[in-house]
Design a protein around this motif. Structure first.
Motif, PDB file in Angstrom:
ATOM      1  N   LEU A 176     -10.576  -1.153 -13.295  1.00 59.82           N
ATOM      2  CA  LEU A 176      -9.418  -0.803 -14.107  1.00 59.82           C
ATOM      3  C   LEU A 176      -8.364  -1.865 -13.855  1.00 59.82           C
ATOM      4  N   LYS A 177      -7.428  -2.003 -14.802  1.00 61.13           N
ATOM      5  CA  LYS A 177      -6.288  -2.890 -14.590  1.00 61.13           C
ATOM      6  C   LYS A 177      -5.018  -2.162 -15.011  1.00 61.13           C
ATOM      7  N   ILE A 178      -3.970  -2.330 -14.224  1.00 60.71           N
ATOM      8  CA  ILE A 178      -2.647  -1.816 -14.564  1.00 60.71           C
ATOM      9  C   ILE A 178      -1.623  -2.891 -14.234  1.00 60.71           C
ATOM     10  N   GLU A 179      -0.422  -2.721 -14.749  1.00 56.62           N
ATOM     11  CA  GLU A 179       0.655  -3.638 -14.385  1.00 56.62           C
ATOM     12  C   GLU A 179       1.078  -3.355 -12.945  1.00 56.62           C
ATOM     13  N   PRO A 180       1.618  -4.350 -12.242  1.00 55.90           N
ATOM     14  CA  PRO A 180       1.971  -4.170 -10.830  1.00 55.90           C
ATOM     15  C   PRO A 180       2.947  -3.014 -10.612  1.00 55.90           C
ATOM     16  N   ASP A 181       2.619  -2.176  -9.638  1.00 52.17           N
ATOM     17  CA  ASP A 181       3.463  -1.044  -9.255  1.00 52.17           C
ATOM     18  C   ASP A 181       3.046  -0.655  -7.844  1.00 52.17           C
ATOM     19  N   HIS A 182       3.920  -0.891  -6.865  1.00 51.33           N
ATOM     20  CA  HIS A 182       3.532  -0.662  -5.473  1.00 51.33           C
ATOM     21  C   HIS A 182       3.312   0.817  -5.156  1.00 51.33           C
ATOM     22  N   VAL A 183       4.008   1.726  -5.820  1.00 54.56           N
ATOM     23  CA  VAL A 183       3.810   3.158  -5.586  1.00 54.56           C
ATOM     24  C   VAL A 183       2.410   3.574  -6.058  1.00 54.56           C
ATOM     25  N   LEU A 184       2.030   3.128  -7.271  1.00 54.55           N
ATOM     26  CA  LEU A 184       0.693   3.445  -7.783  1.00 54.55           C
ATOM     27  C   LEU A 184      -0.394   2.762  -6.955  1.00 54.55           C
ATOM     28  N   ALA A 185      -0.130   1.541  -6.500  1.00 52.08           N
ATOM     29  CA  ALA A 185      -1.103   0.835  -5.664  1.00 52.08           C
ATOM     30  C   ALA A 185      -1.360   1.622  -4.379  1.00 52.08           C
ATOM     31  N   ASP A 186      -0.294   2.149  -3.750  1.00 52.00           N
ATOM     32  CA  ASP A 186      -0.464   2.955  -2.536  1.00 52.00           C
ATOM     33  C   ASP A 186      -1.244   4.232  -2.826  1.00 52.00           C
ATOM     34  N   MET A 187      -0.961   4.890  -3.966  1.00 50.25           N
ATOM     35  CA  MET A 187      -1.684   6.110  -4.341  1.00 50.25           C
ATOM     36  C   MET A 187      -3.178   5.801  -4.497  1.00 50.25           C
ATOM     37  N   LEU A 188      -3.494   4.697  -5.173  1.00 46.10           N
ATOM     38  CA  LEU A 188      -4.895   4.326  -5.408  1.00 46.10           C
ATOM     39  C   LEU A 188      -5.604   3.963  -4.109  1.00 46.10           C
ATOM     40  N   ARG A 189      -4.916   3.280  -3.217  1.00 39.02           N
ATOM     41  CA  ARG A 189      -5.519   2.949  -1.918  1.00 39.02           C
ATOM     42  C   ARG A 189      -5.786   4.224  -1.110  1.00 39.02           C
ATOM     43  N   ALA A 190      -4.893   5.208  -1.235  1.00 35.60           N
ATOM     44  CA  ALA A 190      -5.091   6.488  -0.553  1.00 35.60           C
ATOM     45  C   ALA A 190      -6.309   7.229  -1.110  1.00 35.60           C
ATOM     46  N   MET A 191      -6.700   6.886  -2.343  1.00 32.45           N
ATOM     47  CA  MET A 191      -7.904   7.463  -2.963  1.00 32.45           C
ATOM     48  C   MET A 191      -9.144   6.635  -2.604  1.00 32.45           C
ATOM     49  N   HIS A 192      -9.009   5.731  -1.646  1.00 35.28           N
ATOM     50  CA  HIS A 192     -10.093   4.870  -1.152  1.00 35.28           C
ATOM     51  C   HIS A 192     -10.585   3.881  -2.207  1.00 35.28           C
ATOM     52  N   LEU A 193      -9.661   3.394  -3.032  1.00 35.00           N
ATOM     53  CA  LEU A 193      -9.987   2.367  -4.014  1.00 35.00           C
ATOM     54  C   LEU A 193      -9.448   1.024  -3.535  1.00 35.00           C
ATOM     55  N   LYS A 194     -10.084  -0.048  -3.970  1.00 29.23           N
ATOM     56  CA  LYS A 194      -9.595  -1.395  -3.681  1.00 29.23           C
ATOM     57  C   LYS A 194      -8.599  -1.779  -4.767  1.00 29.23           C
ATOM     58  N   VAL A 195      -7.454  -2.286  -4.362  1.00 27.44           N
ATOM     59  CA  VAL A 195      -6.415  -2.712  -5.304  1.00 27.44           C
ATOM     60  C   VAL A 195      -6.056  -4.152  -4.974  1.00 27.44           C
ATOM     61  N   ASP A 196      -6.329  -5.049  -5.904  1.00 22.13           N
ATOM     62  CA  ASP A 196      -6.056  -6.469  -5.699  1.00 22.13           C
ATOM     63  C   ASP A 196      -5.070  -6.976  -6.734  1.00 22.13           C
ATOM     64  N   ALA A 197      -4.051  -7.687  -6.270  1.00 23.99           N
ATOM     65  CA  ALA A 197      -3.105  -8.336  -7.179  1.00 23.99           C
ATOM     66  C   ALA A 197      -3.748  -9.630  -7.668  1.00 23.99           C
ATOM     67  N   VAL A 198      -3.903  -9.760  -8.994  1.00 22.53           N
ATOM     68  CA  VAL A 198      -4.534 -10.931  -9.598  1.00 22.53           C
ATOM     69  C   VAL A 198      -3.730 -11.366 -10.820  1.00 22.53           C
ATOM     70  N   SER A 199      -4.080 -12.506 -11.351  1.00 23.03           N
ATOM     71  CA  SER A 199      -3.499 -12.981 -12.609  1.00 23.03           C
ATOM     72  C   SER A 199      -4.628 -13.068 -13.629  1.00 23.03           C
ATOM     73  N   GLU A 200      -4.649 -12.103 -14.560  1.00 25.06           N
ATOM     74  CA  GLU A 200      -5.681 -12.022 -15.591  1.00 25.06           C
ATOM     75  C   GLU A 200      -5.060 -11.508 -16.878  1.00 25.06           C
ATOM     76  N   SER A 201      -5.793 -11.623 -17.973  1.00 27.05           N
ATOM     77  CA  SER A 201      -5.312 -11.050 -19.230  1.00 27.05           C
ATOM     78  C   SER A 201      -5.276  -9.532 -19.094  1.00 27.05           C
ATOM     79  N   PHE A 202      -4.446  -8.881 -19.903  1.00 33.81           N
ATOM     80  CA  PHE A 202      -4.282  -7.429 -19.833  1.00 33.81           C
ATOM     81  C   PHE A 202      -4.337  -6.861 -21.234  1.00 33.81           C
TER      82      PHE A 202
END
Length: 188
Positions: A116-142
């Motif tokens: 999945l891809k979303i726009e950067p959001d540190h609160v959502l990134a923390d929620m997703l990591r707590a769900m045991h998902l990998k969250v990587d900041a990248v530069s790609e088309s959206f």
């Protein structure tokens, strides 16, 4: 400045030779979701885009100028969060759960089979990591989904809903009932 007010989804119906000669413009999601904006194309020309309100431009779409020129839109790389499942502690189903939770928050989201891809959001990134998902900041088309009630012309999967499931289950998708093993009515 050349004005562009016509949009051809994915350049549909245009010859490849015309598309290859067309100037390009590389735009991020923030700009492509606006119906009016100014930018510079690949040849250095200043262009103004004036589309119907609410019309979203997708990567691969073609704009037609007042002078008849074509302008191919490219989805520019931009900062996004790329979300994948943890191969050691999870499964692809975790992505479905994440999409559900992000959808409940009305977050623009790009859905792919393995990420999945979303726009950067540190609160959502923390929620997703707590769900045991990998969250990587990248530069790609959206290219986020347009939503169930959005502009279906911008749906980028190319899936035609007028397909045939064979003779036993021949039907269109415009009805409101489910076909299963206990279905007793005629599909002929």
């Amino acid at each position: 400045m050349i004005h562009y007010s016509k949009l051809i989804r994915q350049g549909q119906g245009l010859a490849n030779a015309l598309l290859k000669r067309a100037a390009t413009v590389s735009l991020d999601w923030d700009v492509r979701q606006k119906s009016r904006f100014e930018t510079t194309d690949s040849t250095g020309r200043s262009v103004g885009v004036f589309l119907q309100r609410g019309q979203v431009v997708r990567g691969g779409d073609v704009l037609v100028g007042e002078d008849g020129s074509l302008l191919k839109v490219l989805a520019a790389p931009q900062p996004v969060l790329r979300i994948t499942h943890c191969r050691d502690h999870g499964s692809l189903f975790d992505l479905m759960r994440a999409a559900y939770h992000l959808g409940n928050r009305h977050v623009p989201i790009e859905l792919q089979a393995d990420h999945l891809k979303i726009e950067p959001d540190h609160v959502l990134a923390d929620m997703l990591r707590a769900m045991h998902l990998k969250v990587d900041a990248v530069s790609e088309s959206f290219e986020p989904e347009s939503g169930a009630y959005g502009d279906h012309g911008s749906h980028h999967h190319g899936h035609d809903h007028a397909h045939d499931h064979g003779t036993a289950h021949k039907h269109d998708h415009g009805h409101g009932h489910v076909h299963g093993p206990q279905c007793k009515h005629d599909h002929g």
